[in-house]
Design a protein around this motif. Structure first.
Motif, PDB file in Angstrom:
ATOM      1  N   ILE A 136      45.280  36.802 -54.046  1.00  0.00           N
ATOM      2  CA  ILE A 136      44.344  37.187 -53.006  1.00  0.00           C
ATOM      3  C   ILE A 136      42.984  37.307 -53.664  1.00  0.00           C
ATOM      4  CG2 ILE A 136      43.756  38.864 -51.227  1.00  0.00           C
ATOM      5  CD1 ILE A 136      46.690  39.742 -51.222  1.00  0.00           C
ATOM      6  N   ASP A 137      42.047  36.487 -53.212  1.00  0.00           N
ATOM      7  CA  ASP A 137      40.726  36.422 -53.856  1.00  0.00           C
ATOM      8  C   ASP A 137      40.857  36.164 -55.356  1.00  0.00           C
ATOM      9  OD1 ASP A 137      39.370  36.785 -51.512  1.00  0.00           O
ATOM     10  OD2 ASP A 137      39.076  38.938 -51.773  1.00  0.00           O
ATOM     11  N   GLY A 138      41.865  35.397 -55.745  1.00  0.00           N
ATOM     12  CA  GLY A 138      42.076  35.059 -57.144  1.00  0.00           C
ATOM     13  C   GLY A 138      42.857  36.083 -57.941  1.00  0.00           C
ATOM     14  N   VAL A 139      43.123  37.258 -57.374  1.00  0.00           N
ATOM     15  CA  VAL A 139      43.898  38.294 -58.060  1.00  0.00           C
ATOM     16  C   VAL A 139      45.383  38.014 -57.823  1.00  0.00           C
ATOM     17  CG1 VAL A 139      44.342  40.759 -58.272  1.00  0.00           C
ATOM     18  CG2 VAL A 139      42.036  39.961 -57.716  1.00  0.00           C
ATOM     19  N   GLU A 140      46.151  37.905 -58.890  1.00  0.00           N
ATOM     20  CA  GLU A 140      47.548  37.490 -58.767  1.00  0.00           C
ATOM     21  C   GLU A 140      48.502  38.683 -58.670  1.00  0.00           C
ATOM     22  OE1 GLU A 140      48.812  34.568 -61.570  1.00  0.00           O
ATOM     23  OE2 GLU A 140      46.962  33.398 -61.389  1.00  0.00           O
ATOM     24  N   PHE A 141      49.500  38.519 -57.811  1.00  0.00           N
ATOM     25  CA  PHE A 141      50.511  39.547 -57.573  1.00  0.00           C
ATOM     26  C   PHE A 141      51.900  38.914 -57.584  1.00  0.00           C
ATOM     27  CE2 PHE A 141      46.717  40.892 -55.314  1.00  0.00           C
ATOM     28  CZ  PHE A 141      46.616  42.251 -55.595  1.00  0.00           C
ATOM     29  N   HIS A 142      52.888  39.730 -57.946  1.00  0.00           N
ATOM     30  CA  HIS A 142      54.283  39.417 -57.672  1.00  0.00           C
ATOM     31  C   HIS A 142      54.637  40.035 -56.323  1.00  0.00           C
ATOM     32  CE1 HIS A 142      55.187  37.945 -61.724  1.00  0.00           C
ATOM     33  NE2 HIS A 142      54.555  38.990 -62.198  1.00  0.00           N
ATOM     34  N   ALA A 143      55.222  39.259 -55.418  1.00  0.00           N
ATOM     35  CA  ALA A 143      55.824  39.814 -54.206  1.00  0.00           C
ATOM     36  C   ALA A 143      57.234  40.241 -54.599  1.00  0.00           C
ATOM     37  CB  ALA A 143      55.850  38.777 -53.090  1.00  0.00           C
ATOM     38  N   TRP A 144      57.398  41.507 -54.794  1.00  0.00           N
ATOM     39  CA  TRP A 144      58.550  42.028 -55.525  1.00  0.00           C
ATOM     40  C   TRP A 144      59.757  42.249 -54.623  1.00  0.00           C
ATOM     41  CZ3 TRP A 144      58.519  47.877 -56.833  1.00  0.00           C
ATOM     42  CH2 TRP A 144      59.740  48.255 -57.405  1.00  0.00           C
ATOM     43  N   GLN A 145      59.760  43.313 -53.861  1.00  0.00           N
ATOM     44  CA  GLN A 145      60.934  43.621 -53.044  1.00  0.00           C
ATOM     45  C   GLN A 145      60.513  43.910 -51.605  1.00  0.00           C
ATOM     46  OE1 GLN A 145      62.853  47.103 -54.712  1.00  0.00           O
ATOM     47  NE2 GLN A 145      61.229  48.484 -54.083  1.00  0.00           N
ATOM     48  N   ARG A 146      61.418  43.604 -50.685  1.00  0.00           N
ATOM     49  CA  ARG A 146      61.165  43.939 -49.296  1.00  0.00           C
ATOM     50  C   ARG A 146      61.157  45.453 -49.114  1.00  0.00           C
ATOM     51  NH1 ARG A 146      65.142  39.157 -47.230  1.00  0.00           N
ATOM     52  NH2 ARG A 146      66.031  39.615 -49.265  1.00  0.00           N
ATOM     53  N   CYS A 147      60.375  45.913 -48.162  1.00  0.00           N
ATOM     54  CA  CYS A 147      60.210  47.351 -47.953  1.00  0.00           C
ATOM     55  C   CYS A 147      61.159  47.825 -46.868  1.00  0.00           C
ATOM     56  CB  CYS A 147      58.760  47.662 -47.572  1.00  0.00           C
ATOM     57  SG  CYS A 147      58.448  49.426 -47.345  1.00  0.00           S
ATOM     58  N   GLY A 148      62.182  48.578 -47.271  1.00  0.00           N
ATOM     59  CA  GLY A 148      63.095  49.187 -46.315  1.00  0.00           C
ATOM     60  C   GLY A 148      62.426  50.373 -45.639  1.00  0.00           C
ATOM     61  N   ARG A 149      62.438  50.391 -44.313  1.00  0.00           N
ATOM     62  CA  ARG A 149      61.668  51.391 -43.590  1.00  0.00           C
ATOM     63  C   ARG A 149      62.498  52.623 -43.262  1.00  0.00           C
ATOM     64  NH1 ARG A 149      56.673  49.172 -44.215  1.00  0.00           N
ATOM     65  NH2 ARG A 149      56.348  51.421 -43.985  1.00  0.00           N
ATOM     66  N   CYS A 150      61.792  53.769 -43.225  1.00  0.00           N
ATOM     67  CA  CYS A 150      62.443  55.054 -42.991  1.00  0.00           C
ATOM     68  C   CYS A 150      61.968  55.643 -41.668  1.00  0.00           C
ATOM     69  CB  CYS A 150      62.137  56.003 -44.143  1.00  0.00           C
ATOM     70  SG  CYS A 150      60.399  56.508 -44.210  1.00  0.00           S
ATOM     71  N   LYS A 151      62.358  56.878 -41.394  1.00  0.00           N
ATOM     72  CA  LYS A 151      62.040  57.524 -40.127  1.00  0.00           C
ATOM     73  C   LYS A 151      60.555  57.805 -39.943  1.00  0.00           C
ATOM     74  CE  LYS A 151      66.559  59.673 -39.374  1.00  0.00           C
ATOM     75  NZ  LYS A 151      67.292  60.956 -39.196  1.00  0.00           N
ATOM     76  N   MET A 152      59.763  57.707 -41.021  1.00  0.00           N
ATOM     77  CA  MET A 152      58.321  57.898 -40.870  1.00  0.00           C
ATOM     78  C   MET A 152      57.732  56.901 -39.878  1.00  0.00           C
ATOM     79  SD  MET A 152      57.062  60.440 -42.606  1.00  0.00           S
ATOM     80  CE  MET A 152      55.334  60.022 -42.866  1.00  0.00           C
TER      81      MET A 152
END
Length: 223
Positions: A136-152
């Motif tokens: 994103i804008d040249g900044v590199e990331f690992h897309a690591w794990q899916r986010c399991g959602r909670c009651k929040m």
């Protein structure tokens, strides 16, 4: 009025219990002036402005129920988020979820329910699952794990009322093993990018690599 603080204008180190950590953490307290400003802004009595010190050793937490190992060779730092420093969601996935909510006679939800810090557009619904590495804008990331959602996610951020949605609807099509109902992807900076670079609103996203197993699953379920 605005509150402006110099990064080094911290009053004291304090021990605090926080929701995201199993034991108390040492935090930096910004002092009484900042606390008074924050209390007036939020109307929460006794609220304090705190943050992690630069020498914090807190790192990302792997969700064992997701089964995705941390993809970096070194430690991946995290502040006071519960699992990862960045959560990416897409407007297309939210639109698909809201269409499914409407079909079930339920009210739509907004993106605030999921508390992301990076929201992207231009993907197909749930396509963020398939990404392994991105920039994103040249900044590199690992897309690591899916986010399991909670009651929040079931709490309306404006009224603080809660109910079964959107978890009930997510359970009908986004539930994986161990009850993980996913919305969004956890990101960690790629090697050499922690604390470097800048991501801006309106920036350009480039997919550098796809996760073949997750992509095959997405194609089977959503295409």
């Amino acid at each position: 009025p605005e509150l402006r603080l110099a990064r080094d204008a911290i009053a004291a180190r304090v021990q605090c219990e926080v929701l995201c950590a199993p034991k108390p953490l040492t935090l930096l307290d910004a002092g009484d002036e900042a606390a008074a400003w924050l209390e007036a802004a939020t109307q929460i009595p006794g609220v304090r402005l705190t943050g992690l010190p630069r020498d914090s050793d807190r790192v990302v937490v792997e969700n064992q129920d997701q089964g995705d190992a941390v993809p970096t060779s070194g430690a991946a730092p995290v502040s006071l988020a519960d699992e990862a420093p960045f959560l990416l969601t897409s407007v297309e996935s939210l639109a698909d979820l809201n269409a499914r909510l409407k079909a079930r006679g339920k009210a739509a939800v907004d993106m605030q329910r999921f508390r992301p810090n990076i929201v992207v557009g231009g993907l197909l619904p749930w396509e963020e699952d398939t990404i392994k590495r991105l920039a994103i804008d040249g900044v590199e990331f690992h897309a690591w794990q899916r986010c399991g959602r909670c009651k929040m996610t079931t709490i309306d951020r404006q009224t603080l009322k809660h109910g079964p949605e959107p978890l009930a609807t997510l359970s009908t099509f986004r539930e994986r093993d161990h009850g993980q109902r996913n919305f969004g992807m956890h990101l960690v900076p790629a090697e050499g990018w922690a604390g470097a670079g800048r991501v801006s609103v309106g920036g350009r996203l480039e997919v550098l690599e796809y996760h073949e197993e997750r992509r095959a699953e997405w194609l089977r379920l959503f295409r």
